[in-house]
Design a protein around this motif. Structure first.
Motif, PDB file in Angstrom:
ATOM      1  N   LEU A   1     -42.833  91.117  60.260  1.00 12.64           N
ATOM      2  CA  LEU A   1     -42.904  91.123  61.663  1.00 12.64           C
ATOM      3  C   LEU A   1     -44.465  90.896  62.169  1.00 12.64           C
ATOM      4  O   LEU A   1     -45.359  91.301  61.501  1.00 12.64           O
ATOM      5  CB  LEU A   1     -42.450  92.473  62.231  1.00 12.64           C
ATOM      6  N   GLU A   2     -44.825  89.906  63.031  1.00 16.82           N
ATOM      7  CA  GLU A   2     -46.156  89.598  63.482  1.00 16.82           C
ATOM      8  C   GLU A   2     -46.252  90.302  64.884  1.00 16.82           C
ATOM      9  O   GLU A   2     -45.580  89.788  65.867  1.00 16.82           O
ATOM     10  CB  GLU A   2     -46.625  88.066  63.407  1.00 16.82           C
TER      11      GLU A   2
ATOM     12  N   LEU B   1     -45.941  80.043  53.507  1.00 19.29           N
ATOM     13  CA  LEU B   1     -46.570  80.239  52.518  1.00 19.29           C
ATOM     14  C   LEU B   1     -45.806  81.406  51.729  1.00 19.29           C
ATOM     15  O   LEU B   1     -45.559  81.474  50.308  1.00 19.29           O
ATOM     16  CB  LEU B   1     -47.892  80.973  52.600  1.00 19.29           C
ATOM     17  N   TRP B   2     -45.197  82.438  52.196  1.00 20.67           N
ATOM     18  CA  TRP B   2     -44.572  83.345  51.391  1.00 20.67           C
ATOM     19  C   TRP B   2     -43.217  83.074  51.309  1.00 20.67           C
ATOM     20  O   TRP B   2     -42.315  83.862  50.602  1.00 20.67           O
ATOM     21  CB  TRP B   2     -44.511  84.762  52.328  1.00 20.67           C
ATOM     22  N   LYS B   3     -42.540  81.949  52.004  1.00 21.73           N
ATOM     23  CA  LYS B   3     -41.003  82.028  51.860  1.00 21.73           C
ATOM     24  C   LYS B   3     -40.270  82.777  52.492  1.00 21.73           C
ATOM     25  O   LYS B   3     -39.196  83.237  51.632  1.00 21.73           O
ATOM     26  CB  LYS B   3     -40.653  81.188  50.570  1.00 21.73           C
ATOM     27  N   VAL B   4     -40.632  83.568  53.602  1.00 23.41           N
ATOM     28  CA  VAL B   4     -39.720  84.661  53.727  1.00 23.41           C
ATOM     29  C   VAL B   4     -39.553  84.501  55.536  1.00 23.41           C
ATOM     30  O   VAL B   4     -39.777  83.722  56.148  1.00 23.41           O
ATOM     31  CB  VAL B   4     -40.677  85.965  53.833  1.00 23.41           C
ATOM     32  N   PRO B   5     -38.501  85.373  55.864  1.00 20.23           N
ATOM     33  CA  PRO B   5     -38.230  85.372  57.256  1.00 20.23           C
ATOM     34  C   PRO B   5     -39.157  86.082  58.044  1.00 20.23           C
ATOM     35  O   PRO B   5     -39.632  87.237  57.643  1.00 20.23           O
ATOM     36  CB  PRO B   5     -36.708  86.171  57.437  1.00 20.23           C
ATOM     37  N   VAL B   6     -39.760  85.477  59.067  1.00 21.70           N
ATOM     38  CA  VAL B   6     -40.621  86.073  59.995  1.00 21.70           C
ATOM     39  C   VAL B   6     -40.472  86.196  61.421  1.00 21.70           C
ATOM     40  O   VAL B   6     -39.709  85.150  62.027  1.00 21.70           O
ATOM     41  CB  VAL B   6     -41.941  85.450  59.650  1.00 21.70           C
ATOM     42  N   ALA B   7     -40.435  87.337  62.243  1.00 18.72           N
ATOM     43  CA  ALA B   7     -40.394  87.502  63.493  1.00 18.72           C
ATOM     44  C   ALA B   7     -41.625  87.345  64.301  1.00 18.72           C
ATOM     45  O   ALA B   7     -42.609  88.143  63.833  1.00 18.72           O
ATOM     46  CB  ALA B   7     -39.560  88.832  63.803  1.00 18.72           C
ATOM     47  N   LEU B   8     -41.729  86.404  65.032  1.00 21.97           N
ATOM     48  CA  LEU B   8     -42.935  86.630  65.997  1.00 21.97           C
ATOM     49  C   LEU B   8     -42.819  87.106  67.353  1.00 21.97           C
ATOM     50  O   LEU B   8     -41.780  86.848  67.819  1.00 21.97           O
ATOM     51  CB  LEU B   8     -43.262  85.005  65.924  1.00 21.97           C
TER      52      LEU B   8
ATOM     53  N   GLY C   1     -39.362  86.396  70.045  1.00 24.70           N
ATOM     54  CA  GLY C   1     -38.965  87.199  71.029  1.00 24.70           C
ATOM     55  C   GLY C   1     -39.948  88.306  71.551  1.00 24.70           C
ATOM     56  O   GLY C   1     -41.025  88.184  70.994  1.00 24.70           O
ATOM     57  N   PRO C   2     -39.620  88.651  72.926  1.00 28.61           N
ATOM     58  CA  PRO C   2     -40.782  89.515  73.421  1.00 28.61           C
ATOM     59  C   PRO C   2     -40.857  90.836  72.970  1.00 28.61           C
ATOM     60  O   PRO C   2     -39.755  91.349  72.616  1.00 28.61           O
ATOM     61  CB  PRO C   2     -40.231  89.569  74.915  1.00 28.61           C
ATOM     62  N   LEU C   3     -42.054  91.382  72.696  1.00 24.85           N
ATOM     63  CA  LEU C   3     -42.299  92.769  72.085  1.00 24.85           C
ATOM     64  C   LEU C   3     -43.499  93.125  72.863  1.00 24.85           C
ATOM     65  O   LEU C   3     -44.558  92.843  72.207  1.00 24.85           O
ATOM     66  CB  LEU C   3     -42.215  92.720  70.821  1.00 24.85           C
TER      67      LEU C   3
END
Length: 357
Positions: free
Chosen positions: A178-179, A194-201, A232-234
Motif C-alpha cells: 500500500l502506498e 520493480l518488485w513485481k507485486v500488487p500495489v494499492a495506490l 482508490g481514495p483513502l
C-alpha cells in the motif's frame, strides 16, 4: 525538451516577426523553445541534475522571453489563416508561462527513467506520469523529488532490509503493498514494476482521478514486469465515504506500507502513524517504509513528531533502521534544482527496536 532543443544560436538568429516568417518556421521555433520539468539522475553531480539537455531557452531566459513577447504582440497579419495565427499565439504564450515557474506551466507529462542502481541490475524501463496544473490545494498533483529517490532505492531495499518479504525460498506469495498519499503515483508504480507485486495506490478523493489516469497509463508496463495496480481514495482519519471500503475497509491487509514526503502540517504526523497502524499487516515481518525530506525547520519538526506518534500508538511501531539519502526538489528558485536531505525510516510491529531513530 522541445524537438530542436540542441539549437544553441542566439535568439536574435531565430525567425523575427519583422521578417514575416512562414507559419511552419515559427511553429518549429516555438517547439524548440519548449521547457520541460527536470528529471534527476541521482548518479550525477548537482550541477548536472537538470534535464539531460539544456535548451537555448533555459540558457537565455531573458532574451527568449523578449522574443516570445514579439510573437504574442504581433498581429501576424502575413499569415492568412486565423486558426494558424491563434495556434502560434497559444504556443508562444505556453512557452512564456513555462518561464514563470511550475505553477504557471499548466499540465505537464514527465518521463521517469529506471535502470540498474545501487549495485542491483535490472532491465531499464520508463514510467510516464501526468501532473495537472498546480492551482489551489494541489500538492498531490506534483511529483516530489523524494518519490524518485525512494523509487530508485527500492531494489536495494528488497535485497537487504526487506529481504524476508521477498525471499522466494520461503514459498510465500509476493507481499501486498500500500502506498499512502500517492500523489501522482510514481513511487507506487515503481514498486509494482520493480518488485513485481500488487500495489494499492491511495490518496484524497480529489487526487484519485489523476492517480487512476497514471495507473492506467503505466498498467501494461507494470503487468508485463509481473506487478499489478489498484487505485482508490483513502483519507487519513476520514469518514467511510472518503475511503474505498472495498480496497481499504479491512484492516491489517498489507505486508508493506510506503509513504514518501507525507508531512505538511501539524495534523499529519499522528494521522499518518494511525493510517500505517491500521493498514499494516500484523506480525513481525511486516514493514512500513517512510521517506521525509528535511527541507527546513518545519519538516524537521514534523519528522520528530511523526517518530513519536509511531511510538505512541496503542501497539507501537518501532524504527528498526534509518538512513539518509541525497535528493532533489525541482522548482526551487524557478527552474533550478535544490539539494535536500531525505530521511528514510523502516518500521516494524515486533521485536526490540534497534533504534528509536
Amino acid at each position: 525538451m522541445g524537438a530542436n532543443s540542441d539549437i544553441m544560436t542566439s535568439p536574435l538568429d531565430l525567425p523575427q516577426v519583422w521578417q514575416k516568417p512562414c507559419y511552419e518556421a515559427l511553429l518549429d521555433t516555438l517547439a524548440s523553445l519548449e521547457l520541460s520539468p527536470p528529471i534527476w539522475n541521482l548518479r550525477r553531480k548537482r550541477s548536472d541534475i537538470l534535464v539531460e539537455q539544456e535548451s537555448l531557452a533555459s540558457q537565455r531566459k531573458g532574451e527568449v522571453t523578449r522574443y516570445l513577447s514579439t510573437i504574442i504582440k504581433s498581429p501576424l497579419a502575413w499569415i492568412e489563416d486565423d486558426d494558424r495565427r491563434e495556434h502560434l499565439w497559444e504556443q508562444a504564450s505556453r512557452r512564456m508561462s513555462e518561464r514563470c515557474g511550475r505553477t504557471a506551466m499548466g499540465e505537464v507529462v514527465r518521463r521517469w527513467p529506471f535502470g540498474g542502481a545501487d549495485g542491483v541490475a535490472y532491465e531499464p524501463f520508463e514510467l510516464i506520469v501526468r501532473e495537472p496544473a498546480l492551482t489551489g490545494d494541489s500538492l498531490g498533483f506534483k511529483t516530489w523529488g523524494s518519490s524518485y529517490v525512494l523509487s530508485q532505492h527500492l531494489p536495494r531495499l528488497s535485497a537487504s532490509s526487506l529481504f524476508r518479504l521477498f525471499d522466494e525460498s520461503l514459498g510465500q506469495p509476493p507481499p501486498s503493498v500500500l502506498e499512502l498519499g500517492s500523489g501522482t503515483g510514481l513511487l507506487g508504480l515503481a514498486a509494482a514494476a520493480l518488485w513485481k507485486v500488487p500495489v494499492a495506490l491511495s490518496d484524497l478523493p480529489n487526487i484519485v482521478p489523476n492517480l487512476k489516469h497514471n495507473a492506467d497509463l503505466n498498467a501494461a508496463l507494470v503487468e508485463a514486469r509481473g506487478g499489478s495496480l489498484t487505485v482508490g481514495p483513502l483519507t487519513w482519519g476520514g469518514s467511510e465515504d472518503e475511503i474505498d471500503q472495498g480496497l481499504f475497509g479491512t484492516p491489517f491487509q498489507f505486508k508493506l506500507v510506503l509513504a514518501a514526503d507525507p508531512l505538511y502540517d501539524d495534523d499529519h504526523p499522528a494521522l499518518l502513524a494511525s493510517a500505517i497502524s491500521q493498514h499494516l499487516a500484523l506480525g513481525p515481518d511486516s514493514r512500513a517504509v517512510v521517506m521525509v525530506p528535511q527541507r527546513d525547520a518545519t519538516t524537521a519538526r514534523l519528522l520528530v513528531a511523526f517518530k513519536q506518534a509511531m511510538l505512541d500508538l496503542d501497539v507501537p511501531l518501532f524504527c528498526d533502521e534509518e538512513d539518509e539519502l541525497a535528493g532533489q526538489d525541482d522548482w526551487i528558485e524557478d527552474d533550478e534544482a535544490g539539494a535536500v536531505r531525505c530521511w528514510l525510516g523502516i518500521f516494524s510491529r515486533g521485536g526490540t527496536p534497534q533504534s528509536l531513530c
